[in-house]
Enzyme design. Structure first.
Site, PDB file in Angstrom:
ATOM      1  N   LEU A 159     -35.835  71.795 -29.409  1.00  0.00           N
ATOM      2  CA  LEU A 159     -37.070  72.306 -29.984  1.00  0.00           C
ATOM      3  C   LEU A 159     -36.813  73.558 -30.807  1.00  0.00           C
ATOM      4  O   LEU A 159     -37.397  73.745 -31.876  1.00  0.00           O
ATOM      5  CB  LEU A 159     -38.077  72.588 -28.866  1.00  0.00           C
ATOM      6  CG  LEU A 159     -39.468  73.045 -29.291  1.00  0.00           C
ATOM      7  CD1 LEU A 159     -40.118  72.072 -30.267  1.00  0.00           C
ATOM      8  CD2 LEU A 159     -40.353  73.249 -28.061  1.00  0.00           C
ATOM      9  N   LEU A 172     -30.323  84.573 -20.173  1.00  0.00           N
ATOM     10  CA  LEU A 172     -31.573  85.268 -19.859  1.00  0.00           C
ATOM     11  C   LEU A 172     -31.418  86.260 -18.706  1.00  0.00           C
ATOM     12  O   LEU A 172     -32.305  87.091 -18.490  1.00  0.00           O
ATOM     13  CB  LEU A 172     -32.665  84.249 -19.523  1.00  0.00           C
ATOM     14  CG  LEU A 172     -33.188  83.411 -20.686  1.00  0.00           C
ATOM     15  CD1 LEU A 172     -34.097  82.296 -20.158  1.00  0.00           C
ATOM     16  CD2 LEU A 172     -33.936  84.263 -21.696  1.00  0.00           C
ATOM     17  N   ASN A 220     -46.185  69.829 -19.690  1.00  0.00           N
ATOM     18  CA  ASN A 220     -47.064  68.913 -18.959  1.00  0.00           C
ATOM     19  C   ASN A 220     -46.603  68.715 -17.522  1.00  0.00           C
ATOM     20  O   ASN A 220     -47.392  68.313 -16.666  1.00  0.00           O
ATOM     21  CB  ASN A 220     -47.178  67.577 -19.693  1.00  0.00           C
ATOM     22  CG  ASN A 220     -45.898  66.771 -19.698  1.00  0.00           C
ATOM     23  OD1 ASN A 220     -45.734  65.823 -18.939  1.00  0.00           O
ATOM     24  ND2 ASN A 220     -44.960  67.110 -20.576  1.00  0.00           N
ATOM     25  N   TYR A 252     -38.499  72.046 -11.997  1.00  0.00           N
ATOM     26  CA  TYR A 252     -38.735  72.414 -13.398  1.00  0.00           C
ATOM     27  C   TYR A 252     -40.223  72.644 -13.647  1.00  0.00           C
ATOM     28  O   TYR A 252     -40.631  73.666 -14.210  1.00  0.00           O
ATOM     29  CB  TYR A 252     -38.199  71.315 -14.315  1.00  0.00           C
ATOM     30  CG  TYR A 252     -38.678  71.423 -15.744  1.00  0.00           C
ATOM     31  CD1 TYR A 252     -38.191  72.417 -16.581  1.00  0.00           C
ATOM     32  CD2 TYR A 252     -39.629  70.536 -16.243  1.00  0.00           C
ATOM     33  CE1 TYR A 252     -38.651  72.528 -17.892  1.00  0.00           C
ATOM     34  CE2 TYR A 252     -40.076  70.634 -17.546  1.00  0.00           C
ATOM     35  CZ  TYR A 252     -39.594  71.631 -18.374  1.00  0.00           C
ATOM     36  OH  TYR A 252     -40.044  71.742 -19.659  1.00  0.00           O
ATOM     37  N   LYS A 302     -42.665  76.183 -14.563  1.00  0.00           N
ATOM     38  CA  LYS A 302     -43.651  76.352 -15.622  1.00  0.00           C
ATOM     39  C   LYS A 302     -44.982  76.858 -15.058  1.00  0.00           C
ATOM     40  O   LYS A 302     -45.687  77.621 -15.717  1.00  0.00           O
ATOM     41  CB  LYS A 302     -43.841  75.041 -16.379  1.00  0.00           C
ATOM     42  CG  LYS A 302     -42.572  74.588 -17.112  1.00  0.00           C
ATOM     43  CD  LYS A 302     -42.049  75.658 -18.049  1.00  0.00           C
ATOM     44  CE  LYS A 302     -40.811  75.220 -18.811  1.00  0.00           C
ATOM     45  NZ  LYS A 302     -40.314  76.265 -19.737  1.00  0.00           N
ATOM     46  N   SER A 340     -44.048  65.909 -25.542  1.00  0.00           N
ATOM     47  CA  SER A 340     -42.709  65.555 -26.023  1.00  0.00           C
ATOM     48  C   SER A 340     -42.655  65.844 -27.511  1.00  0.00           C
ATOM     49  O   SER A 340     -43.392  65.222 -28.285  1.00  0.00           O
ATOM     50  CB  SER A 340     -42.423  64.068 -25.774  1.00  0.00           C
ATOM     51  OG  SER A 340     -42.414  63.785 -24.396  1.00  0.00           O
ATOM     52  N   ARG A 358     -45.050  55.740 -23.151  1.00  0.00           N
ATOM     53  CA  ARG A 358     -45.706  56.926 -22.591  1.00  0.00           C
ATOM     54  C   ARG A 358     -45.875  58.014 -23.644  1.00  0.00           C
ATOM     55  O   ARG A 358     -46.910  58.695 -23.693  1.00  0.00           O
ATOM     56  CB  ARG A 358     -44.897  57.450 -21.406  1.00  0.00           C
ATOM     57  CG  ARG A 358     -45.400  58.778 -20.841  1.00  0.00           C
ATOM     58  CD  ARG A 358     -44.605  59.186 -19.610  1.00  0.00           C
ATOM     59  NE  ARG A 358     -44.942  60.539 -19.176  1.00  0.00           N
ATOM     60  CZ  ARG A 358     -44.298  61.630 -19.576  1.00  0.00           C
ATOM     61  NH1 ARG A 358     -43.269  61.540 -20.406  1.00  0.00           N
ATOM     62  NH2 ARG A 358     -44.662  62.818 -19.139  1.00  0.00           N
TER      63      ARG A 358
END
Length: 270
Positions: free
Chosen positions: A16, A51, A111, A139, A143, A168, A177
């Site tokens: 991304l 990070l 999501n 995961y 979030k 996605s 999906r």
């Protein structure tokens, strides 16, 4: 708010991040400061750090107008790895923003923060953004933490955040999906730009997808930011359904928003 001039993009070498580091400067004129644990191809000035490196994060955040936080593990992993990258790493990011007086963050949620929510069937209402957290994996749990951390830093420190529950984001959907949750890269850039520039967001949570015919969730809060999606996964429907068949509500992989992440053990495609 005015369009940020300098944007810290974390996760710049990821899938991304690669899409956004091309689209955001080219379409919206952002000047990017790039951060990733891996070297960013073609960007010798990018900051290569983990990070957990709080010094590198502080340096990366110094002087930027906003942060688009895409870094972290994007699939399921052992809890210890998720803890370090996605939970402690997001905390470190917000501390760097606080210390540098950065007042706007866009957080890549998912999501999978609500992955065990049943997907709507024909005739059901779409899933609202205030549906309770129902993470489908460690995961997804990370979030949920990131969304709540963003809320805390708004209330306590005045850092505004838009948490985007991304479906996605790929050049085109690859599964049936994804016809419901796909976000084209161009629409992703549109949504991130809206999230970076909308006024008075406090802490806002939105779903991130294109204007798909088979949409499962409410895009109203994203549209309220000024997001105007232009793409629709339905143009890929005939091909994908011919190859894979329609979704089956009796199949555990098809029954929830999180798809294969809700299986045991989880399977990883978004």
């Amino acid at each position: 708010m005015p369009a940020p001039r300098t944007l810290l993009l974390t996760g710049a070498a990821g899938g991304l991040g690669t899409l956004m580091r091309e689209l955001l400067p080219g379409v919206y004129g952002y000047e990017l400061r790039l951060f990733d644990v891996n070297p960013v191809p073609g960007a010798p000035d990018a900051i290569t750090a983990d990070l957990s490196d709080t010094g590198a994060l502080r340096e990366a955040a110094r002087g930027v107008d906003a942060i688009l936080h895409l870094a972290g593990i994007s699939l399921e992993a052992p809890f210890e790895k998720i803890l370090r990258a996605n939970i402690e790493g997001t905390y470190n990011l917000y501390e760097a923003a606080r210390e540098a007086d950065v007042k706007r963050v866009v957080f890549a949620s998912s999501n999978h923060a609500v992955g065990f929510t049943p997907r709507p069937l024909d005739g059901d209402p779409v899933v609202p953004v205030d549906t309770p957290h129902r993470p489908d994996t460690f995961y997804g749990l990370s979030k949920c933490f990131g969304e709540d951390l963003a809320s805390l830093y708004w209330d306590r420190h005045g850092i505004e955040t838009v948490s985007v529950r991304i479906g996605s984001c790929f050049p085109e959907p690859t599964t049936v999906r994804m016809l419901s949750i796909w976000m084209s890269p161009a629409d992703g850039a549109r949504l991130f730009h809206a999230a970076l520039t909308a006024e008075n967001v406090g802490h806002t949570v939105v779903y991130g997808s294109s204007a798909n015919t088979r949409l499962w969730w409410d895009l109203g809060p994203a549209r309220a930011l000024g997001y105007r999606p232009q793409d629709n996964a339905e143009v890929y429907a005939d091909k994908l359904i011919a190859e894979q068949g329609e979704l089956d509500a009796a199949n555990p992989e098809h029954a929830h928003l999180g798809g294969q992440f809700c299986t045991n053990p989880p399977i990883w495609p978004h």
